[in-house]
Scaffold this motif. Structure first.
Motif, PDB file in Angstrom:
ATOM      1  N   ARG A 244     -85.452  12.028 -10.498  1.00 18.31           N
ATOM      2  CA  ARG A 244     -84.354  11.105 -10.266  1.00 18.31           C
ATOM      3  C   ARG A 244     -84.070   9.765 -11.373  1.00 18.31           C
ATOM      4  O   ARG A 244     -85.039   9.010 -11.323  1.00 18.31           O
ATOM      5  N   GLY A 245     -82.869   9.724 -12.053  1.00 19.05           N
ATOM      6  CA  GLY A 245     -82.467   8.866 -12.932  1.00 19.05           C
ATOM      7  C   GLY A 245     -83.365   8.895 -13.928  1.00 19.05           C
ATOM      8  O   GLY A 245     -83.000   7.942 -15.018  1.00 19.05           O
TER       9      GLY A 245
ATOM     10  N   VAL B 161     -77.207  15.850 -16.268  1.00 14.13           N
ATOM     11  CA  VAL B 161     -75.736  15.574 -17.283  1.00 14.13           C
ATOM     12  C   VAL B 161     -76.186  15.032 -18.663  1.00 14.13           C
ATOM     13  O   VAL B 161     -77.164  14.813 -18.904  1.00 14.13           O
TER      14      VAL B 161
ATOM     15  N   THR C 125     -84.510  10.117 -18.013  1.00 11.74           N
ATOM     16  CA  THR C 125     -83.890  10.666 -19.188  1.00 11.74           C
ATOM     17  C   THR C 125     -84.800  11.630 -20.008  1.00 11.74           C
ATOM     18  O   THR C 125     -86.120  10.622 -20.161  1.00 11.74           O
TER      19      THR C 125
ATOM     20  N   THR D 242     -79.537  12.942 -12.588  1.00 16.38           N
ATOM     21  CA  THR D 242     -78.802  11.784 -11.789  1.00 16.38           C
ATOM     22  C   THR D 242     -79.408  11.629 -10.528  1.00 16.38           C
ATOM     23  O   THR D 242     -80.615  12.442 -10.247  1.00 16.38           O
ATOM     24  N   GLU D 243     -78.891  10.724  -9.658  1.00 19.01           N
ATOM     25  CA  GLU D 243     -79.901  10.434  -8.420  1.00 19.01           C
ATOM     26  C   GLU D 243     -79.561  11.606  -7.661  1.00 19.01           C
ATOM     27  O   GLU D 243     -80.762  11.811  -6.616  1.00 19.01           O
ATOM     28  N   ASP D 244     -78.609  12.555  -7.803  1.00 16.96           N
ATOM     29  CA  ASP D 244     -78.518  13.546  -6.912  1.00 16.96           C
ATOM     30  C   ASP D 244     -79.293  14.828  -7.596  1.00 16.96           C
ATOM     31  O   ASP D 244     -78.814  16.019  -7.154  1.00 16.96           O
TER      32      ASP D 244
ATOM     33  N   HIS E 298     -80.211  13.989 -19.023  1.00 21.79           N
ATOM     34  CA  HIS E 298     -80.488  12.832 -17.984  1.00 21.79           C
ATOM     35  C   HIS E 298     -80.119  13.484 -16.566  1.00 21.79           C
ATOM     36  O   HIS E 298     -79.117  14.179 -16.430  1.00 21.79           O
TER      37      HIS E 298
ATOM     38  N   ARG F  45     -78.909  16.229 -10.666  1.00 23.22           N
ATOM     39  CA  ARG F  45     -78.222  16.992 -11.538  1.00 23.22           C
ATOM     40  C   ARG F  45     -78.449  16.668 -13.211  1.00 23.22           C
ATOM     41  O   ARG F  45     -78.387  15.290 -13.290  1.00 23.22           O
TER      42      ARG F  45
END
Length: 93
Positions: free
Chosen positions: A84-85, A44, A87, A38-40, A36, A42
């Motif tokens: 961003r966001g 994860v 998966t 993230t918005e920044d 996944h 990365r």
């Protein structure tokens, strides 16, 4: 959710290049099931298919981060917006 208006603005060639790079990441890392972003931007929640007790090493996450960075460098605004966001998961046939 992918911004569909962004996909429509991307040329078919750029969209295919984006898809090819994500596919290449899964091919380079055969144990990678998904991750996944993230918005920044990365990666994860990295999921891998391995033997019990094995956890991905930092180098594994770094390779995913490097691949995402290349996507962003090549097409900064569109790629960052698409990532961003999101998966990403391995597609099985």
């Amino acid at each position: 959710m992918v911004d569909e208006s962004l996909l429509l603005r991307m040329s078919a060639e750029r969209a295919a290049q984006f898809q090819a790079r994500v596919t290449a990441l899964f091919e380079r890392l055969p144990m990678l099931c998904g991750f996944h972003v993230t918005e920044d931007l990365r990666a994860v929640a990295i999921a891998v298919h391995t033997w019990p007790g094995w956890a991905p090493q930092p180098a594994f996450a770094e390779e995913i981060a490097a691949a995402l960075e290349l996507l962003i460098v090549d097409d900064a605004e569109d790629a960052a917006a698409l990532l961003r966001g999101m998966t990403f998961a391995r597609q099985l046939h």
